[in-house]
Write an enzyme that holds these catalytic residues in place. Sequence first.
Site, PDB file in Angstrom:
ATOM      1  N   ARG A 121       0.703  -1.335  -0.046  1.00  3.26           N
ATOM      2  CA  ARG A 121       0.043  -0.154   0.060  1.00  3.26           C
ATOM      3  C   ARG A 121       0.825   1.148  -0.093  1.00  3.26           C
ATOM      4  NH1 ARG A 121      -3.534  -2.935   3.616  1.00  3.26           N
ATOM      5  NH2 ARG A 121      -5.257  -3.704   2.205  1.00  3.26           N
ATOM      6  N   LYS A 143       3.353  11.178 -11.620  1.00  2.00           N
ATOM      7  CA  LYS A 143       2.704  10.296 -12.555  1.00  2.00           C
ATOM      8  C   LYS A 143       3.312   9.165 -12.601  1.00  2.00           C
ATOM      9  CE  LYS A 143      -0.302  13.347 -15.321  1.00  2.00           C
ATOM     10  NZ  LYS A 143      -0.336  13.970 -16.654  1.00  2.00           N
ATOM     11  N   GLU A 185      10.222  17.559 -25.506  1.00  2.00           N
ATOM     12  CA  GLU A 185       9.551  17.606 -24.433  1.00  2.00           C
ATOM     13  C   GLU A 185      10.118  19.111 -23.691  1.00  2.00           C
ATOM     14  OE1 GLU A 185       6.972  16.281 -22.715  1.00  2.00           O
ATOM     15  OE2 GLU A 185       6.830  14.221 -23.364  1.00  2.00           O
ATOM     16  N   LYS A 227       7.745  22.570 -14.094  1.00  2.00           N
ATOM     17  CA  LYS A 227       6.951  21.604 -13.741  1.00  2.00           C
ATOM     18  C   LYS A 227       6.449  21.576 -12.302  1.00  2.00           C
ATOM     19  CE  LYS A 227       5.782  17.072 -14.488  1.00  2.00           C
ATOM     20  NZ  LYS A 227       5.913  15.687 -15.413  1.00  2.00           N
ATOM     21  N   GLU A 237      -4.007  17.039 -11.766  1.00  2.00           N
ATOM     22  CA  GLU A 237      -4.587  17.055 -13.025  1.00  2.00           C
ATOM     23  C   GLU A 237      -5.999  17.606 -13.301  1.00  2.00           C
ATOM     24  OE1 GLU A 237      -2.380  15.023 -16.479  1.00  2.00           O
ATOM     25  OE2 GLU A 237      -4.334  14.828 -17.115  1.00  2.00           O
ATOM     26  N   ARG A 241      -2.752  21.362 -14.598  1.00  2.00           N
ATOM     27  CA  ARG A 241      -1.722  20.264 -15.188  1.00  2.00           C
ATOM     28  C   ARG A 241      -2.184  19.971 -16.294  1.00  2.00           C
ATOM     29  NH1 ARG A 241       1.007  15.653 -11.461  1.00  2.00           N
ATOM     30  NH2 ARG A 241       2.415  14.777 -13.131  1.00  2.00           N
ATOM     31  N   ASN A 245      -0.090  18.391 -21.081  1.00  2.00           N
ATOM     32  CA  ASN A 245      -0.463  17.468 -21.986  1.00  2.00           C
ATOM     33  C   ASN A 245      -0.228  17.845 -23.104  1.00  2.00           C
ATOM     34  OD1 ASN A 245      -0.660  15.386 -20.063  1.00  2.00           O
ATOM     35  ND2 ASN A 245      -2.663  15.951 -19.637  1.00  2.00           N
ATOM     36  N   HIS A 248       0.140  15.517 -26.371  1.00  2.00           N
ATOM     37  CA  HIS A 248      -0.046  14.272 -26.080  1.00  2.00           C
ATOM     38  C   HIS A 248      -1.188  13.403 -26.512  1.00  2.00           C
ATOM     39  CE1 HIS A 248       3.465  15.522 -23.644  1.00  2.00           C
ATOM     40  NE2 HIS A 248       3.640  14.466 -22.987  1.00  2.00           N
ATOM     41  N   HIS A 252       0.212  10.175 -27.969  1.00  2.10           N
ATOM     42  CA  HIS A 252      -0.042   8.738 -27.369  1.00  2.10           C
ATOM     43  C   HIS A 252      -0.681   7.783 -28.410  1.00  2.10           C
ATOM     44  CE1 HIS A 252       0.021  10.082 -22.804  1.00  2.10           C
ATOM     45  NE2 HIS A 252       1.358  10.039 -23.205  1.00  2.10           N
ATOM     46  N   HIS A 265       8.453   8.265 -27.499  1.00  2.00           N
ATOM     47  CA  HIS A 265       7.604   9.048 -27.003  1.00  2.00           C
ATOM     48  C   HIS A 265       7.744  10.568 -27.287  1.00  2.00           C
ATOM     49  CE1 HIS A 265       4.797  10.598 -23.795  1.00  2.00           C
ATOM     50  NE2 HIS A 265       5.651  11.389 -23.427  1.00  2.00           N
TER      51      HIS A 265
HETATM   52  P1  NAD Z   1      13.320   5.011 -21.866  1.00  2.00           P
HETATM   53  O1  NAD Z   1      12.998   4.738 -20.301  1.00  2.00           O
HETATM   54  O2  NAD Z   1      12.819   3.819 -22.713  1.00  2.00           O
HETATM   55  O3  NAD Z   1      14.748   5.332 -22.177  1.00  2.00           O
HETATM   56  C1  NAD Z   1      15.309   5.511 -23.545  1.00  2.00           C
HETATM   57  C2  NAD Z   1      16.435   4.493 -23.793  1.00  2.00           C
HETATM   58  O4  NAD Z   1      17.503   5.245 -23.299  1.00  2.00           O
HETATM   59  C3  NAD Z   1      16.380   3.139 -23.255  1.00  2.00           C
HETATM   60  O5  NAD Z   1      16.782   2.253 -24.008  1.00  2.00           O
HETATM   61  C4  NAD Z   1      17.249   3.234 -22.090  1.00  2.00           C
HETATM   62  O6  NAD Z   1      17.918   1.925 -21.865  1.00  2.00           O
HETATM   63  C5  NAD Z   1      18.369   4.333 -22.469  1.00  2.00           C
HETATM   64  N1  NAD Z   1      19.222   4.872 -21.458  1.00  2.00           N
HETATM   65  C6  NAD Z   1      18.670   5.409 -20.451  1.00  2.00           C
HETATM   66  N2  NAD Z   1      19.553   6.211 -19.896  1.00  2.00           N
HETATM   67  C7  NAD Z   1      20.366   6.122 -20.626  1.00  2.00           C
HETATM   68  C8  NAD Z   1      21.633   6.951 -20.677  1.00  2.00           C
HETATM   69  N3  NAD Z   1      22.161   7.934 -19.796  1.00  2.00           N
HETATM   70  N4  NAD Z   1      22.845   6.294 -21.484  1.00  2.00           N
HETATM   71  C9  NAD Z   1      22.540   5.670 -22.583  1.00  2.00           C
HETATM   72  N5  NAD Z   1      21.176   5.216 -22.659  1.00  2.00           N
HETATM   73  C10 NAD Z   1      20.362   5.378 -21.799  1.00  2.00           C
HETATM   74  O7  NAD Z   1      12.568   6.175 -22.401  1.00  2.00           O
HETATM   75  P2  NAD Z   1      12.455   7.664 -21.893  1.00  2.00           P
HETATM   76  O8  NAD Z   1      12.337   8.819 -23.219  1.00  2.00           O
HETATM   77  O9  NAD Z   1      13.107   8.226 -20.842  1.00  2.00           O
HETATM   78  O10 NAD Z   1      10.910   7.660 -21.430  1.00  2.00           O
HETATM   79  C11 NAD Z   1       9.809   7.490 -22.009  1.00  2.00           C
HETATM   80  C12 NAD Z   1       8.619   7.232 -21.124  1.00  2.00           C
HETATM   81  O11 NAD Z   1       8.171   8.145 -20.178  1.00  2.00           O
HETATM   82  C13 NAD Z   1       7.419   6.556 -21.715  1.00  2.00           C
HETATM   83  O12 NAD Z   1       6.794   5.506 -21.223  1.00  2.00           O
HETATM   84  C14 NAD Z   1       6.436   7.869 -21.246  1.00  2.00           C
HETATM   85  O13 NAD Z   1       5.074   7.377 -21.256  1.00  2.00           O
HETATM   86  C15 NAD Z   1       6.994   8.080 -20.086  1.00  2.00           C
HETATM   87  N6  NAD Z   1       6.574   9.497 -19.502  1.00  2.00           N
HETATM   88  C16 NAD Z   1       6.024   9.554 -18.254  1.00  2.00           C
HETATM   89  C17 NAD Z   1       6.148  10.733 -17.813  1.00  2.00           C
HETATM   90  C18 NAD Z   1       5.400  10.986 -16.377  1.00  2.00           C
HETATM   91  O14 NAD Z   1       4.912  12.138 -16.064  1.00  2.00           O
HETATM   92  N7  NAD Z   1       5.336  10.084 -15.603  1.00  2.00           N
HETATM   93  C19 NAD Z   1       5.998  12.158 -18.706  1.00  2.00           C
HETATM   94  C20 NAD Z   1       6.692  11.867 -19.777  1.00  2.00           C
HETATM   95  C21 NAD Z   1       6.827  10.554 -20.383  1.00  2.00           C
HETATM   96  N1  GLY Z   2       3.761  14.582 -18.554  1.00  2.00           N
HETATM   97  C1  GLY Z   2       2.643  15.171 -18.142  1.00  2.00           C
HETATM   98  C2  GLY Z   2       2.384  15.386 -16.765  1.00  2.00           C
HETATM   99  O1  GLY Z   2       3.359  15.180 -15.568  1.00  2.00           O
HETATM  100  O2  GLY Z   2       1.324  15.977 -16.133  1.00  2.00           O
END
Ligand code: NAD
Ligand code: GLY
Length: 367
Positions: A121, A143, A185, A227, A237, A241, A245, A248, A252, A265
Amino acid sequence: MKVVRVNLGLRSYDIQIGDGVLSSCGELFRDHKVGSRIFLIANTTVWDLYGQPFMECLTKDGFDVVQLLIPDGERFKNIHTVENIYTYLIAQRADRNSTLAALGGGVTGDITGFVAATFLRGIPYIQIPTTLLAQVDSSVGGKTGVNHSLGKNLIGAFYQPNLVCIDTRSLATLPEREFRAGLFEVVKYGLIYDADFFDYFEANLSTILEREVDVLETVISRCCEIKAEVISIDEREENLRQILNFGHTLGHALEVATQYRTFKHGEAVAYGMLAAAHLSHHEGLVDSVALDRIRQTVLGIGPLPSALEISFSQLLDSIKLDKKRRDDETVVVLLKEIGQTLIKSGFEEELLAEVWGRAVADVSQHG
Ligand code: NAD
Ligand code: GLY
């Protein structure tokens, strides 16, 4: 080193940003009263780059660190990976004093945060983002979640980390395409919130692309400040907030339509932002000069995979499952002008299809 505070009452936390933060994490963890048992979650790629030295650093500082590896890729951001982590945590007798630490990109951070939100939890977790996208966006704001085969991030929870540690040095190893994906972004923050930051980004894009450490710290800090400000006003949101998006909804949908395999992404969001900019112009908001600046800047960040083969009808199913839909209408974040937003719904599908077509054409004409 820069510190940005996310103000959320009892759930407030710091974002520590600087060159070499990874090597001083033990001290930071102690200052932030992190418990002595840490489950360090990373994918195999990031573990090979940073895992061992980071773990040794923490161990040297007196922490009991357990390594937990997950596969690399958006397609593993699902409930099966979450279940495997639960199983491991149970086997290792993790308890409510244990802390999860996500070392990696947004995929690792979102999964880890969701496990932290739900295991026993709720247990504490720390974000140590190593992609630009995770440093400027996903590690901040709480998130957390995973994808369902029918839609992106459909399963999740709002659950804030206890600390975010951003080491700008870790970006040195990030592949060029991933770095550029994060920049989409970054430019979003200028477009939705801070016209001066958009001007700065536009003027300094070539230096930013060289990943000069001081410039990176400036850019990442400003994104985190924006942010943090938005989250502090509207954590869940309900109103403000939603502006985060921007781009997005279509972004998405594009990721889902291509099974998360074709677009990063940030690249998918770039298409969404271009379409939203065209829609804003169509609605009489941004003028043609601003529209052109937005297109040039977004397209100037770097090449995008072609979406010529993807029709709008392929995106529709997932648009209809978007979390942000209200009363069966798609909610779209528009730009009144650069730096200011307007949220609107009730658009005809034909109009959304038309602006999607314009975004696709922009990319294909830019080459
Ligand atoms: P990811 O986590 O897949 O990383 C991208 C690639 O980079 C991967 O292959 C990873 O292994 C590699 N990598 C990571 N750090 C590295 C480094 N320092 N050197 C070399 N390689 C490295 O992708 P991302 O773009 O970081 O994140 C995308 C995800 O984030 C999506 O799932 C998206 O939905 C999510 N997201 C979430 C939020 C939120 O608010 N929670 C906001 C935006 C995006
Ligand atoms: N990436 C959108 C949010 O965090 O709200």
